[in-house]
Design an enzyme around this catalytic site. Structure first.
Site, PDB file in Angstrom:
ATOM      1  N   TYR A  45       0.837  -1.211   0.000  1.00 46.15           N
ATOM      2  CA  TYR A  45       0.000   0.000   0.000  1.00 46.15           C
ATOM      3  C   TYR A  45       0.874   1.265   0.000  1.00 46.15           C
ATOM      4  O   TYR A  45       0.637   2.198  -0.774  1.00 46.15           O
ATOM      5  CB  TYR A  45      -0.898  -0.049   1.240  1.00 46.15           C
ATOM      6  CG  TYR A  45      -1.914   1.068   1.354  1.00 46.15           C
ATOM      7  CD1 TYR A  45      -3.085   1.056   0.597  1.00 46.15           C
ATOM      8  CD2 TYR A  45      -1.711   2.125   2.233  1.00 46.15           C
ATOM      9  CE1 TYR A  45      -4.021   2.070   0.723  1.00 46.15           C
ATOM     10  CE2 TYR A  45      -2.641   3.149   2.365  1.00 46.15           C
ATOM     11  CZ  TYR A  45      -3.796   3.113   1.610  1.00 46.15           C
ATOM     12  OH  TYR A  45      -4.723   4.128   1.732  1.00 46.15           O
ATOM     13  N   LYS A 102       1.139   4.200  -2.850  1.00 45.41           N
ATOM     14  CA  LYS A 102       0.804   5.596  -2.548  1.00 45.41           C
ATOM     15  C   LYS A 102       2.006   6.517  -2.759  1.00 45.41           C
ATOM     16  O   LYS A 102       1.844   7.692  -3.106  1.00 45.41           O
ATOM     17  CB  LYS A 102       0.276   5.709  -1.108  1.00 45.41           C
ATOM     18  CG  LYS A 102      -1.055   4.971  -0.889  1.00 45.41           C
ATOM     19  CD  LYS A 102      -2.158   5.523  -1.774  1.00 45.41           C
ATOM     20  CE  LYS A 102      -3.515   4.945  -1.490  1.00 45.41           C
ATOM     21  NZ  LYS A 102      -4.582   5.486  -2.352  1.00 45.41           N
TER      22      LYS A 102
HETATM   23  P1  NAD Z   1     -13.419   2.563   0.788  1.00 40.15           P
HETATM   24  O1  NAD Z   1     -12.957   1.134   0.759  1.00 40.15           O
HETATM   25  O2  NAD Z   1     -14.478   2.947   1.759  1.00 40.15           O
HETATM   26  O3  NAD Z   1     -13.878   3.019  -0.666  1.00 40.15           O
HETATM   27  C1  NAD Z   1     -13.114   2.734  -1.813  1.00 40.15           C
HETATM   28  C2  NAD Z   1     -14.040   2.596  -2.993  1.00 40.15           C
HETATM   29  O4  NAD Z   1     -13.236   2.267  -4.152  1.00 40.15           O
HETATM   30  C3  NAD Z   1     -15.057   1.454  -2.835  1.00 40.15           C
HETATM   31  O5  NAD Z   1     -16.346   1.917  -3.176  1.00 40.15           O
HETATM   32  C4  NAD Z   1     -14.552   0.390  -3.794  1.00 40.15           C
HETATM   33  O6  NAD Z   1     -15.571  -0.441  -4.334  1.00 40.15           O
HETATM   34  C5  NAD Z   1     -13.892   1.232  -4.875  1.00 40.15           C
HETATM   35  N1  NAD Z   1     -12.927   0.479  -5.669  1.00 40.15           N
HETATM   36  C6  NAD Z   1     -12.063  -0.475  -5.227  1.00 40.15           C
HETATM   37  N2  NAD Z   1     -11.367  -0.976  -6.268  1.00 40.15           N
HETATM   38  C7  NAD Z   1     -11.802  -0.333  -7.378  1.00 40.15           C
HETATM   39  C8  NAD Z   1     -11.467  -0.410  -8.748  1.00 40.15           C
HETATM   40  N3  NAD Z   1     -10.555  -1.270  -9.196  1.00 40.15           N
HETATM   41  N4  NAD Z   1     -12.110   0.404  -9.618  1.00 40.15           N
HETATM   42  C9  NAD Z   1     -13.056   1.266  -9.186  1.00 40.15           C
HETATM   43  N5  NAD Z   1     -13.407   1.388  -7.904  1.00 40.15           N
HETATM   44  C10 NAD Z   1     -12.797   0.605  -7.003  1.00 40.15           C
HETATM   45  O7  NAD Z   1     -12.094   3.407   1.011  1.00 40.15           O
HETATM   46  P2  NAD Z   1     -11.874   4.935   1.481  1.00 40.15           P
HETATM   47  O8  NAD Z   1     -11.415   4.905   2.882  1.00 40.15           O
HETATM   48  O9  NAD Z   1     -13.040   5.774   1.087  1.00 40.15           O
HETATM   49  O10 NAD Z   1     -10.598   5.297   0.590  1.00 40.15           O
HETATM   50  C11 NAD Z   1     -10.651   6.106  -0.585  1.00 40.15           C
HETATM   51  C12 NAD Z   1      -9.222   6.441  -0.981  1.00 40.15           C
HETATM   52  O11 NAD Z   1      -8.586   7.123   0.100  1.00 40.15           O
HETATM   53  C13 NAD Z   1      -8.351   5.218  -1.269  1.00 40.15           C
HETATM   54  O12 NAD Z   1      -7.463   5.491  -2.329  1.00 40.15           O
HETATM   55  C14 NAD Z   1      -7.570   5.046   0.018  1.00 40.15           C
HETATM   56  O13 NAD Z   1      -6.345   4.363  -0.179  1.00 40.15           O
HETATM   57  C15 NAD Z   1      -7.359   6.490   0.410  1.00 40.15           C
HETATM   58  N6  NAD Z   1      -7.044   6.712   1.814  1.00 40.15           N
HETATM   59  C16 NAD Z   1      -7.897   6.318   2.794  1.00 40.15           C
HETATM   60  C17 NAD Z   1      -7.551   6.531   4.116  1.00 40.15           C
HETATM   61  C18 NAD Z   1      -8.451   6.130   5.247  1.00 40.15           C
HETATM   62  O14 NAD Z   1      -8.003   6.237   6.403  1.00 40.15           O
HETATM   63  N7  NAD Z   1      -9.681   5.700   5.003  1.00 40.15           N
HETATM   64  C19 NAD Z   1      -6.331   7.148   4.422  1.00 40.15           C
HETATM   65  C20 NAD Z   1      -5.484   7.532   3.399  1.00 40.15           C
HETATM   66  C21 NAD Z   1      -5.861   7.316   2.091  1.00 40.15           C
END
Ligand code: NAD
Length: 248
Positions: free
Chosen positions: A156, A160
């Site tokens: 991951y 990133k």
């Molecule tokens: P989440 O799992 O709640 O939502 C992610 C969404 O992406 C889901 O709806 C999923 O179905 C969709 N998805 C997954 N693979 C896919 C693909 N191949 N094509 C299209 N859609 C796809 O996650 P989140 O927490 O909302 O995270 C959103 C972004 O933020 C991600 O890139 C994650 O790495 C990043 N992020 C999250 C956090 C956190 O603490 N939640 C922190 C830093 C970064």
């Protein structure tokens, strides 16, 4: 005045979590919203309804951001319904955590493909539209662990960190065409992705965060709205941490 009035945005992985919050915030600021997720399911249908009720044009598409052909076909489809694309938010992402000792090739490949290759796929597909318009703003969702690393998240963190290198390169490559590219690096944001973690891990994280809490998807969406809008017209090639001072 609504800061995204007249703009059209595309957001990947937006049926839930941070992506959904971005879609809602964008619509509330007047943007037409195109969003994708793996399936056009009840979450996507409800989001599309919610966005349309806010008086903007909105459409959800089933599209796998890690699949190059899917992304190319998606943009061809989108252009049948929308005339332009002003903002691209590469938000889709997954985790498959584990210590390197136990990390399989499948876990590595899946995370790199969904988190990093997707950014290449979508930016390449959308760039032709932005080049023609001679304007655009691309916002990539990285993470604080892409900046600082994290034990148990080598795949991951690498994906990133890769996004950050890509962001800075694209900002330099496309800046001359008035296309900006920035990344955000969220810290601990409370979504279904982080809901998978055991409670003691979550409390442990909160203690280490100077603001003493996790962030909300809306707090991430606010910064992305600024980067998507003309309010950030001289900001490009940057990474903005959204982490309650977890990383300084
Ligand atoms: P989440 O799992 O709640 O939502 C992610 C969404 O992406 C889901 O709806 C999923 O179905 C969709 N998805 C997954 N693979 C896919 C693909 N191949 N094509 C299209 N859609 C796809 O996650 P989140 O927490 O909302 O995270 C959103 C972004 O933020 C991600 O890139 C994650 O790495 C990043 N992020 C999250 C956090 C956190 O603490 N939640 C922190 C830093 C970064």
């Amino acid at each position: 005045m609504k800061i995204l009035e007249g703009k059209t945005a595309i957001i990947t992985g937006a049926s839930r979590g941070i992506g959904r919050a971005i879609a809602i915030k964008f619509a509330s600021e007047g943007a037409n919203v195109i969003f994708t997720d793996l399936a056009y399911d009840e979450n996507a249908i409800s989001l599309e309804k919610e966005l349309k009720a806010m008086g903007v044009k909105a459409k959800g598409y089933a599209s796998n951001a890690s699949n190059h052909d899917d992304c190319m076909n998606l943009i061809d489809e989108v252009l049948k319904d929308f005339e332009r694309i002003d903002i691209l938010v590469n938000n889709a992402g997954i985790t498959k955590d584990g210590l390197l000792m136990r990390m399989s090739e499948e876990q590595w490949d899946a995370v790199i493909n969904v988190n990093l290759k997707s950014v290449f796929n979508m930016t390449k597909a959308v760039q032709k539209v932005m080049l023609k318009q001679r304007s655009g703003s691309i916002v990539n969702v990285s993470s604080v662990v892409g900046v600082g690393g994290n034990a148990g998240q080598a795949n991951y963190s690498a994906s990133k960190a890769g996004i950050i290198g890509f962001t800075k390169s694209i900002a330099k490559e496309l800046g001359g065409r008035n296309i900006r590219c920035n990344a955000v690096a969220p810290g601990f944001i409370i979504t279904e992705m982080t809901a998978k973690l055991p409670e003691e891990v979550v409390t442990g994280w909160f203690e280490k965060i100077p603001l003493k809490r996790g962030g909300t998807p809306e707090e991430v969406a606010n910064v992305i709205t600024f980067l998507g809008s003309d309010m950030s017209s001289y900001v490009s090639g940057q990474v903005i941490n959204i982490c309650g001072a977890m990383q300084t």
